[in-house]
Design a protein around this motif. Structure first.
Motif, PDB file in Angstrom:
ATOM      1  N   ALA A   1       0.830   5.292  -5.257  1.00 43.75           N
ATOM      2  CA  ALA A   1       0.741   4.096  -4.415  1.00 43.75           C
ATOM      3  C   ALA A   1       0.000   2.946  -5.087  1.00 43.75           C
ATOM      4  O   ALA A   1       0.021   1.830  -4.593  1.00 43.75           O
ATOM      5  CB  ALA A   1       0.074   4.437  -3.086  1.00 43.75           C
TER       6      ALA A   1
ATOM      7  N   GLU B   1       9.291   2.880  -3.976  1.00 44.85           N
ATOM      8  CA  GLU B   1      10.327   3.770  -3.446  1.00 44.85           C
ATOM      9  C   GLU B   1      11.619   3.538  -4.217  1.00 44.85           C
ATOM     10  O   GLU B   1      12.165   2.441  -4.176  1.00 44.85           O
ATOM     11  CB  GLU B   1      10.580   3.490  -1.962  1.00 44.85           C
ATOM     12  CG  GLU B   1       9.399   3.671  -1.055  1.00 44.85           C
ATOM     13  CD  GLU B   1       9.726   3.188   0.353  1.00 44.85           C
ATOM     14  OE1 GLU B   1       8.924   2.424   0.921  1.00 44.85           O
ATOM     15  OE2 GLU B   1      10.797   3.546   0.875  1.00 44.85           O
TER      16      GLU B   1
ATOM     17  N   LYS C   1       0.799  -1.226   0.000  1.00 45.84           N
ATOM     18  CA  LYS C   1       0.000   0.000   0.000  1.00 45.84           C
ATOM     19  C   LYS C   1       0.835   1.279   0.000  1.00 45.84           C
ATOM     20  O   LYS C   1       0.361   2.325   0.452  1.00 45.84           O
ATOM     21  CB  LYS C   1      -0.986   0.000   1.170  1.00 45.84           C
ATOM     22  CG  LYS C   1      -1.958  -1.156   1.123  1.00 45.84           C
ATOM     23  CD  LYS C   1      -2.931  -1.142   2.277  1.00 45.84           C
ATOM     24  CE  LYS C   1      -3.854  -2.347   2.209  1.00 45.84           C
ATOM     25  NZ  LYS C   1      -4.776  -2.442   3.357  1.00 45.84           N
ATOM     26  N   LYS C   2       2.060   1.184  -0.453  1.00 47.64           N
ATOM     27  CA  LYS C   2       2.918   2.371  -0.552  1.00 47.64           C
ATOM     28  C   LYS C   2       3.387   2.536  -1.991  1.00 47.64           C
ATOM     29  O   LYS C   2       3.451   1.559  -2.738  1.00 47.64           O
ATOM     30  CB  LYS C   2       4.147   2.218   0.353  1.00 47.64           C
ATOM     31  CG  LYS C   2       3.871   2.345   1.832  1.00 47.64           C
ATOM     32  CD  LYS C   2       5.198   2.363   2.566  1.00 47.64           C
ATOM     33  CE  LYS C   2       5.021   2.558   4.034  1.00 47.64           C
ATOM     34  NZ  LYS C   2       6.325   2.560   4.751  1.00 47.64           N
TER      35      LYS C   2
ATOM     36  N   GLN D   1       3.988  13.362  -0.918  1.00 47.90           N
ATOM     37  CA  GLN D   1       3.818  12.599  -2.147  1.00 47.90           C
ATOM     38  C   GLN D   1       3.516  13.522  -3.314  1.00 47.90           C
ATOM     39  O   GLN D   1       2.536  14.275  -3.270  1.00 47.90           O
ATOM     40  CB  GLN D   1       2.670  11.600  -1.987  1.00 47.90           C
ATOM     41  CG  GLN D   1       3.099  10.280  -1.360  1.00 47.90           C
ATOM     42  CD  GLN D   1       1.952   9.279  -1.377  1.00 47.90           C
ATOM     43  OE1 GLN D   1       1.285   9.087  -0.377  1.00 47.90           O
ATOM     44  NE2 GLN D   1       1.720   8.679  -2.517  1.00 47.90           N
TER      45      GLN D   1
END
Lengths: 117, 111
Positions: B103, A44, A40-41, B2
């Motif tokens: 996301a 990165e 759920k991120k 974000q």
């Protein structure tokens, strides 16, 4: 082999272990990337290599150590990881533009699912 | 903070209907936008992209719309098929720079 390959696909390691993730691209690209994907991120970005030189290190802890011996291969050396480092680690590649910038489209490998006990 | 946001974690759509996935961004320097699709146990695969000089790009059942004034883009899938069920990531970049990802939104197409 075609595209971007990653090995191993799954890895379980203890906090004191040392392991390495391997990525190989068969696309003739000259930029390679490591990403971390946690649940759920957003993906990165960890490291970027362009023409075998590291051009980005996104404040990644030193327990992650990348290595790019040539434009086709990328490694991520892991040492004394923490349980919160458990995630999917994705490798990607792209072209480098004539200007030296990174190409628009990245091609991803299938990822290594890492579990740190 | 974000820079790329996908505010809907999941979307459920009936087969044959339209799926609309949304993405908002904050960086006005972004000039290229991409959508990636990801199945379980696979890496993301490139789906469709759009340059900031355009407001629409179409590829078969997939269309991406860009509204620069609203800093918003959307992906339309028509008609939706069960095989479209996946996680969809929106990504954006400044020219020559790294991609910034959202996301993701989980799309479920029910038959």
């Amino acid at each position: 082999e075609t595209g971007v390959t990653q090995t191993p696909r799954h890895l379980v390691m203890g906090m004191t272990n040392k392991k390495s993730l391997k990525c190989e691209q068969h696309l003739g690209h000259n930029a390679m990337y490591w990403y971390k994907q946690s649940a759920k991120k957003p993906l990165e970005l960890m490291f970027v290599y362009s023409l075998e030189e590291r051009v980005e290190n996104n404040s990644v802890p030193s327990r992650f150590s990348p290595e790019c011996p040539n434009s086709s291969h990328l490694f991520l050396h892991l040492h004394t990881l923490q349980p919160e480092d458990s995630a999917l680690y994705l490798c990607a590649s792209s072209q480098v533009l004539a200007s030296g910038g990174l190409g628009n489209e990245q091609f991803f490998g299938p990822g290594t699912r890492l579990t740190v006990l | 903070d974000q820079q790329v946001k996908q505010n809907s974690p999941s979307l459920s759509v009936q087969e044959g209907r339209i799926s609309i996935l949304n993405c908002d961004y904050t960086n006005s320097m972004f000039d290229y936008f991409l959508w990636y699709k990801k199945y379980p146990a696979e890496g993301p695969t490139f789906l469709i992209s759009i340059s900031s000089i355009k407001d629409k790009n179409e590829d078969g059942r997939f269309t991406v719309f860009l509204n620069k004034s609203a800093k918003h883009l959307s992906l339309h899938i028509v008609p939706s098929q069960p095989g479209d069920s996946a996680v969809y990531f929106c990504a954006a970049r400044e020219y020559g720079n790294k991609l910034v990802f959202g996301a993701g939104t989980i799309l479920r197409v029910k038959s």
